[in-house]
Write a protein that holds these residues in place. Sequence first.
Motif, mmCIF file in Angstrom:
data_model
loop_
_atom_site.group_PDB
_atom_site.id
_atom_site.type_symbol
_atom_site.label_atom_id
_atom_site.label_comp_id
_atom_site.label_asym_id
_atom_site.label_seq_id
_atom_site.Cartn_x
_atom_site.Cartn_y
_atom_site.Cartn_z
ATOM 1 N N ARG A 292 -8.838 2.109 -11.118
ATOM 2 C CA ARG A 292 -7.821 3.163 -11.087
ATOM 3 C C ARG A 292 -6.470 2.573 -10.700
ATOM 4 N NH1 ARG A 292 -7.538 6.405 -6.668
ATOM 5 N NH2 ARG A 292 -9.744 6.122 -6.331
ATOM 6 N N GLU A 293 -6.474 1.675 -9.704
ATOM 7 C CA GLU A 293 -5.233 1.020 -9.288
ATOM 8 C C GLU A 293 -4.686 0.152 -10.407
ATOM 9 O OE1 GLU A 293 -5.595 -1.166 -5.671
ATOM 10 O OE2 GLU A 293 -5.991 0.620 -4.474
ATOM 11 N N ALA A 294 -5.566 -0.537 -11.132
ATOM 12 C CA ALA A 294 -5.115 -1.388 -12.232
ATOM 13 C C ALA A 294 -4.439 -0.545 -13.316
ATOM 14 C CB ALA A 294 -6.292 -2.161 -12.816
ATOM 15 N N GLU A 295 -5.009 0.618 -13.609
ATOM 16 C CA GLU A 295 -4.392 1.506 -14.596
ATOM 17 C C GLU A 295 -3.020 1.967 -14.114
ATOM 18 O OE1 GLU A 295 -7.129 4.692 -15.236
ATOM 19 O OE2 GLU A 295 -8.647 3.398 -16.112
ATOM 20 N N ASP A 296 -2.921 2.337 -12.832
ATOM 21 C CA ASP A 296 -1.639 2.770 -12.268
ATOM 22 C C ASP A 296 -0.611 1.648 -12.348
ATOM 23 O OD1 ASP A 296 -2.764 5.209 -11.666
ATOM 24 O OD2 ASP A 296 -3.046 4.771 -9.529
ATOM 25 N N LEU A 297 -1.043 0.413 -12.027
ATOM 26 C CA LEU A 297 -0.126 -0.719 -12.040
ATOM 27 C C LEU A 297 0.299 -1.079 -13.459
ATOM 28 C CD1 LEU A 297 -1.721 -2.966 -9.297
ATOM 29 C CD2 LEU A 297 0.283 -1.495 -9.100
ATOM 30 N N GLU A 298 -0.637 -0.960 -14.422
ATOM 31 C CA GLU A 298 -0.282 -1.215 -15.813
ATOM 32 C C GLU A 298 0.761 -0.220 -16.284
ATOM 33 O OE1 GLU A 298 -3.747 -1.235 -18.285
ATOM 34 O OE2 GLU A 298 -4.689 -2.848 -17.152
ATOM 35 N N LEU A 299 0.568 1.046 -15.928
ATOM 36 C CA LEU A 299 1.524 2.079 -16.285
ATOM 37 C C LEU A 299 2.872 1.800 -15.642
ATOM 38 C CD1 LEU A 299 2.121 4.818 -17.626
ATOM 39 C CD2 LEU A 299 1.348 5.903 -15.521
ATOM 40 N N ALA A 300 2.861 1.384 -14.375
ATOM 41 C CA ALA A 300 4.113 1.093 -13.668
ATOM 42 C C ALA A 300 4.828 -0.092 -14.300
ATOM 43 C CB ALA A 300 3.836 0.815 -12.192
ATOM 44 N N SER A 301 4.078 -1.156 -14.693
ATOM 45 C CA SER A 301 4.760 -2.293 -15.282
ATOM 46 C C SER A 301 5.257 -2.000 -16.691
ATOM 47 C CB SER A 301 3.914 -3.543 -15.295
ATOM 48 O OG SER A 301 2.594 -3.378 -15.268
ATOM 49 N N VAL B 255 4.668 -6.337 -10.998
ATOM 50 C CA VAL B 255 5.438 -5.477 -10.106
ATOM 51 C C VAL B 255 5.121 -5.828 -8.660
ATOM 52 C CG1 VAL B 255 5.724 -3.570 -11.733
ATOM 53 C CG2 VAL B 255 3.663 -3.694 -10.347
ATOM 54 N N ALA B 256 6.021 -5.480 -7.757
ATOM 55 C CA ALA B 256 5.914 -5.892 -6.360
ATOM 56 C C ALA B 256 4.618 -5.432 -5.711
ATOM 57 C CB ALA B 256 7.104 -5.369 -5.565
ATOM 58 N N GLU B 257 4.176 -4.237 -6.028
ATOM 59 C CA GLU B 257 2.966 -3.739 -5.384
ATOM 60 C C GLU B 257 1.708 -4.432 -5.871
ATOM 61 O OE1 GLU B 257 3.986 -0.868 -8.713
ATOM 62 O OE2 GLU B 257 5.084 -1.965 -7.201
ATOM 63 N N ALA B 258 1.813 -5.224 -6.945
ATOM 64 C CA ALA B 258 0.666 -5.957 -7.470
ATOM 65 C C ALA B 258 0.764 -7.457 -7.208
ATOM 66 C CB ALA B 258 0.541 -5.709 -8.968
ATOM 67 N N MET B 259 1.869 -7.916 -6.612
ATOM 68 C CA MET B 259 2.038 -9.338 -6.340
ATOM 69 C C MET B 259 1.003 -9.809 -5.329
ATOM 70 S SD MET B 259 6.080 -9.946 -5.898
ATOM 71 C CE MET B 259 7.109 -10.280 -7.269
ATOM 72 N N GLY B 260 0.500 -10.996 -5.553
ATOM 73 C CA GLY B 260 -0.434 -11.575 -4.599
ATOM 74 C C GLY B 260 0.305 -12.098 -3.375
ATOM 75 N N ILE B 261 -0.285 -11.910 -2.216
ATOM 76 C CA ILE B 261 0.283 -12.431 -0.984
ATOM 77 C C ILE B 261 -0.729 -13.435 -0.453
ATOM 78 C CG2 ILE B 261 1.057 -11.891 1.349
ATOM 79 C CD1 ILE B 261 1.838 -9.149 0.332
ATOM 80 N N TRP B 262 -0.394 -14.711 -0.550
ATOM 81 C CA TRP B 262 -1.333 -15.750 -0.153
ATOM 82 C C TRP B 262 -1.267 -15.971 1.344
ATOM 83 C CZ3 TRP B 262 -1.074 -20.305 2.443
ATOM 84 C CH2 TRP B 262 -2.227 -21.086 2.411
ATOM 85 N N ASP C 202 0.830 -1.206 0.000
ATOM 86 C CA ASP C 202 0.000 0.000 0.000
ATOM 87 C C ASP C 202 0.868 1.260 0.000
ATOM 88 O OD1 ASP C 202 -2.284 -1.568 0.013
ATOM 89 O OD2 ASP C 202 -2.577 -1.407 2.184
ATOM 90 N N ALA C 203 1.912 1.251 0.819
ATOM 91 C CA ALA C 203 2.808 2.411 0.896
ATOM 92 C C ALA C 203 3.526 2.629 -0.434
ATOM 93 C CB ALA C 203 3.823 2.214 2.024
ATOM 94 N N LEU C 204 3.924 1.543 -1.094
ATOM 95 C CA LEU C 204 4.584 1.676 -2.392
ATOM 96 C C LEU C 204 3.624 2.221 -3.436
ATOM 97 C CD1 LEU C 204 7.092 1.312 -4.126
ATOM 98 C CD2 LEU C 204 6.448 -1.085 -4.443
ATOM 99 N N ARG C 205 2.373 1.777 -3.405
ATOM 100 C CA ARG C 205 1.374 2.324 -4.333
ATOM 101 C C ARG C 205 1.210 3.826 -4.128
ATOM 102 N NH1 ARG C 205 -1.855 -2.280 -2.564
ATOM 103 N NH2 ARG C 205 -1.497 -3.950 -4.034
ATOM 104 N N VAL C 206 1.217 4.249 -2.871
ATOM 105 C CA VAL C 206 1.106 5.679 -2.575
ATOM 106 C C VAL C 206 2.309 6.424 -3.144
ATOM 107 C CG1 VAL C 206 1.143 7.386 -0.703
ATOM 108 C CG2 VAL C 206 -0.366 5.407 -0.558
ATOM 109 N N ASP C 207 3.507 5.869 -2.942
ATOM 110 C CA ASP C 207 4.714 6.499 -3.481
ATOM 111 C C ASP C 207 4.657 6.620 -4.995
ATOM 112 O OD1 ASP C 207 5.730 6.729 -0.925
ATOM 113 O OD2 ASP C 207 7.110 5.015 -1.111
ATOM 114 N N ILE C 208 4.145 5.583 -5.653
ATOM 115 C CA ILE C 208 4.041 5.599 -7.114
ATOM 116 C C ILE C 208 3.037 6.661 -7.566
ATOM 117 C CG2 ILE C 208 3.276 4.254 -9.114
ATOM 118 C CD1 ILE C 208 4.529 1.804 -7.699
ATOM 119 N N ARG C 209 1.922 6.761 -6.860
ATOM 120 C CA ARG C 209 0.916 7.773 -7.219
ATOM 121 C C ARG C 209 1.437 9.194 -7.015
ATOM 122 N NH1 ARG C 209 -3.684 4.653 -4.337
ATOM 123 N NH2 ARG C 209 -4.389 3.309 -5.999
ATOM 124 N N LYS C 210 2.334 9.363 -6.051
ATOM 125 C CA LYS C 210 2.884 10.690 -5.776
ATOM 126 C C LYS C 210 3.937 11.116 -6.791
ATOM 127 C CE LYS C 210 2.151 10.868 -0.778
ATOM 128 N NZ LYS C 210 2.815 10.914 0.530
#
Length: 152
Positions: A126-135, A143-150, A56-64
């Motif tokens: 919106r998060e999916a668009e951000d993650l697509e742009l990041a990848s 990318v790490a912020e989109a990896m599943g944590i089982w 979550d923190a990394l997603r925030v950093d990416i959005r900033k």
Amino acid sequence: MEQRGEHLDIYQLKIDKAPMMAEIRLKLTETEYADTGKWGSISWLINGINLEDAQDALRVDIRKLPKDASAAQKAVVEEKRQKLAARISQFHEIADAMTEGIEVDAGTEHVDDTRFCAADVEEESREAEDLELASEETGEGVVAEAMGIWMP
């Protein structure tokens, strides 16, 4: 107050504070062996929760990041991404070791109740668009912020 009687005492609330997250974790960790007969499962779950918080923190950093982010800003985010990916991989390795010989995919698929997910759909897109742009920027698959944590 003394002259008005004891009936007004109901307005003098005595509220206990809710325990802090650290107190809850400490109590769970201390009682772990007595409850499960094994060591490490509570610590493993706490680590998973911490990883989700880090995502979550990394997603925030990416959005900033500004659209015209400098190479140094992108490098800082990429370093965080790589460290997080390594932590997630280690988490999954520990999960594999802990669940060795246990059938964990035995038809227990989580399904969200759609009545409560209407507000989440817009944010997820919106998060999916951000993650697509990041990848696309990093050239990676996941990318790490989109990896599943089982976690069970």
